[in-house]
Design an enzyme around this catalytic site. Structure first.
Site, mmCIF file in Angstrom:
data_model
loop_
_atom_site.group_PDB
_atom_site.id
_atom_site.type_symbol
_atom_site.label_atom_id
_atom_site.label_comp_id
_atom_site.label_asym_id
_atom_site.label_seq_id
_atom_site.Cartn_x
_atom_site.Cartn_y
_atom_site.Cartn_z
ATOM 1 N N HIS A 135 -14.631 -12.733 -21.695
ATOM 2 C CA HIS A 135 -14.898 -11.739 -20.655
ATOM 3 C C HIS A 135 -15.003 -10.377 -21.343
ATOM 4 C CE1 HIS A 135 -13.825 -9.098 -17.235
ATOM 5 N NE2 HIS A 135 -14.097 -10.107 -16.434
ATOM 6 N N ASP A 212 -5.778 -14.614 -23.503
ATOM 7 C CA ASP A 212 -6.194 -14.057 -22.218
ATOM 8 C C ASP A 212 -6.034 -15.169 -21.176
ATOM 9 O OD1 ASP A 212 -7.564 -13.361 -19.944
ATOM 10 O OD2 ASP A 212 -9.351 -12.622 -20.965
ATOM 11 N N GLN A 215 -7.652 -16.665 -16.326
ATOM 12 C CA GLN A 215 -8.174 -17.794 -15.545
ATOM 13 C C GLN A 215 -7.283 -19.032 -15.608
ATOM 14 O OE1 GLN A 215 -10.474 -17.671 -13.377
ATOM 15 N NE2 GLN A 215 -11.339 -15.690 -13.896
ATOM 16 N N LYS A 238 -5.325 -12.774 -9.442
ATOM 17 C CA LYS A 238 -6.001 -14.073 -9.589
ATOM 18 C C LYS A 238 -5.018 -15.228 -9.384
ATOM 19 C CE LYS A 238 -9.349 -12.253 -12.928
ATOM 20 N NZ LYS A 238 -10.629 -12.196 -12.201
ATOM 21 N N CYS A 376 -19.307 -10.699 -15.921
ATOM 22 C CA CYS A 376 -18.670 -9.835 -16.950
ATOM 23 C C CYS A 376 -18.566 -10.570 -18.284
ATOM 24 C CB CYS A 376 -17.292 -9.357 -16.517
ATOM 25 S SG CYS A 376 -17.344 -8.273 -15.117
HETATM 26 C C1 LIG Z 1 -11.076 -14.467 -18.606
HETATM 27 C C2 LIG Z 1 -10.908 -13.114 -17.968
HETATM 28 N N1 LIG Z 1 -10.405 -12.109 -18.689
HETATM 29 C C3 LIG Z 1 -10.206 -10.897 -18.159
HETATM 30 C C4 LIG Z 1 -10.533 -10.613 -16.856
HETATM 31 C C5 LIG Z 1 -10.289 -9.253 -16.297
HETATM 32 O O1 LIG Z 1 -9.317 -9.315 -15.298
HETATM 33 P P1 LIG Z 1 -8.958 -8.047 -14.420
HETATM 34 O O2 LIG Z 1 -10.259 -7.530 -13.863
HETATM 35 O O3 LIG Z 1 -8.042 -8.579 -13.364
HETATM 36 O O4 LIG Z 1 -8.302 -7.061 -15.294
HETATM 37 C C6 LIG Z 1 -11.096 -11.628 -16.066
HETATM 38 C C7 LIG Z 1 -11.537 -11.355 -14.687
HETATM 39 O O5 LIG Z 1 -12.362 -12.020 -14.141
HETATM 40 C C8 LIG Z 1 -11.276 -12.910 -16.641
HETATM 41 O O6 LIG Z 1 -11.790 -13.908 -15.923
#
Ligand SMILES: Cc1ncc(COP(=O)(O)O)c(C=O)c1O
Length: 418
Positions: A135, A212, A215, A238, A376
């Protein structure tokens, strides 16, 4: 087996019509809906307990402080951290990753005896490793940091199914890396990366690893000690918690070593015009007034998940996913983006001759909420040579009937658009 009706009764937002059709909410990878207990916990805080924490001697402040620190303990147990001091509350995954990129930059470049940024020999041109399926939140903060110091961002490639090339990974680990930062589960492909193995491989070369978990945390039990990761980051929203709260787990050895990220109240020990010393963990990384109400909501979301048999929930969500994949695969011209054997939570696809955006717009009119676009993760789209995908992502309140509604809606929309 948990009762899906009882579960859904806790999510009033699901019980509504959009464009005269029952809402089918399949955008859970973007954000999950919140159960009543979470909404009520936050409301209750503002109704009865609202107070700034850590600073007050009075009753309400102490009560709010205790509740906030209790929430930290709950998060620590949930991810099996050794100590609540290893949990930093942040706004979410993005803030946690920015914190780490900035703090690592300071660790590499700031000479604290001189209190200014001096590139040290061992850290010149830092190399950071990510994967091809990150992401933007786990890419851009590192890229920015690296560009400031003429470093290098190395990328673990993946195959056409969305599976990382671990042989290539092993080779890249020999390149003198400073940090490895990888997604546990891809938000586009659904691939579950073998993070435990990847962490062990990086540790052989003495490289710290950040996971990270944006998900994964809602779908699978997380055990940071079993992973042996150095950091694990996630977003509350999430995993059925409010927006604006998330976390960063870090091994205390690392958190002690890393300089603070933001400066201000609460994160300090002593301040004079000449010099400031910093607070102990975890407060060193929590500058300013935190989102106490959301932290309490996050604790309640964790308790909500813990009240269920998580293995059962995992199996149920897997059934939803497999059923969606199987039924969608009957559609002419469908191409799944991400076909790893180990996957979870979502299905991404495109249909020949149909733009994902058009498909998403039409099925929205049928009540079905999915996400379309690059999610993203533009480099993932580049890898697959596509502009975007349609992504349906599942939560524990979704039903088999909703999967069928999705499939029928996609079939109808594809017919209209071709
Ligand atoms: C794998 C992953 N990393 C990071 C993020 C960023 O999360 P946030 O927007 O809640 O900070 C997301 C959001 O969709 C994600 O799916």
């Amino acid at each position: 087996m948990f009762s899906i009706d009882e579960i859904r009764a806790q999510f009033p937002v699901l019980d509504q019509q959009v464009y005269g059709k029952p809402l089918v909410y399949l955008d859970n990878a973007a954000t999950t809906q919140k159960p009543l207990c979470v909404i009520e916990r936050e409301r209750d805080y503002y109704l009865h307990e609202n107070c700034n924490i850590h600073r007050g001697v009075h009753y309400l402040s102490q009560k709010a402080t205790e509740a906030y620190e209790h929430a930290r303990q709950t998060v620590a147990s949930f991810v099996n951290a050794r100590d609540a001091r290893e949990i930093i509350f942040t706004r979410g995954t993005t803030e946690s990753l920015n914190l780490l990129a900035t703090s690592f930059e300071h660790l590499f470049f700031k000479d604290s005896s001189l209190d200014r940024f001096v590139p040290r020999d061992d850290a010149k041109q830092p190399k950071v490793l990510v994967t091809a399926m990150e992401h933007h939140s786990n890419l851009v903060p590192w890229q920015q940091m690296i560009q400031r110091h003429n470093g290098e961002l190395l990328v673990v490639p993946m195959d056409g199914k969305g599976v990382l090339d671990l042989n290539h990974y092993e080779e890249l680990l020999k390149e003198g890396l400073k940090v490895v930062s990888i997604a546990h589960i891809s938000n586009v492909l659904g691939t579950i990366n073998p993070v435990k193995q990847m962490i062990a491989m990086a540790h052989k070369y003495g490289i710290p690893v950040i996971i990270d978990g944006a998900q994964s945390i809602a779908h699978h039990p997380i055990d940071v000690q079993d992973f042996d990761c150095d950091f694990f980051v996630f977003s509350g929203h999430k995993m059925y918690a409010p927006m604006g709260i998330g976390g960063l787990y870090g091994k205390s050895e690392w958190l002690e070593k890393l300089p603070p990220y933001q400066f201000g109240g609460e994160m300090v020990d002593m301040v004079s015009f000449e010099k400031t010393t910093f607070n102990v963990l975890p407060f060193k990384f929590e500058a300013g007034t935190p989102n106490v109400g959301a932290a309490l909501g996050l604790e309640t979301a964790i308790q909500f998940l813990q009240s269920l048999d998580r293995k059962e929930v995992e199996a149920y969500e897997e059934k939803l996913l497999q059923s969606a994949i199987q039924q969608l695969s009957e559609i002419d011209g469908i191409r799944f983006i991400g076909q790893a054997e180990h996957r979870s939570g979502l299905v991404s696809f495109i249909i020949d001759g149909v733009h994902p955006y058009d498909l998403g717009t039409i099925i929205d009119k049928m009540g079905v909420a999915v996400r379309t676009g690059h999610h993203c993760a533009e480099p993932v789209m580049t890898c697959f040579g596509i502009p975007g995908t349609v992504r349906a992502s599942f939560a524990l309140y979704n039903t088999m009937e909703e999967v069928e509604i999705l499939v029928n809606a996609v079939k109808k929309a594809a017919m209209m658009l071709r």
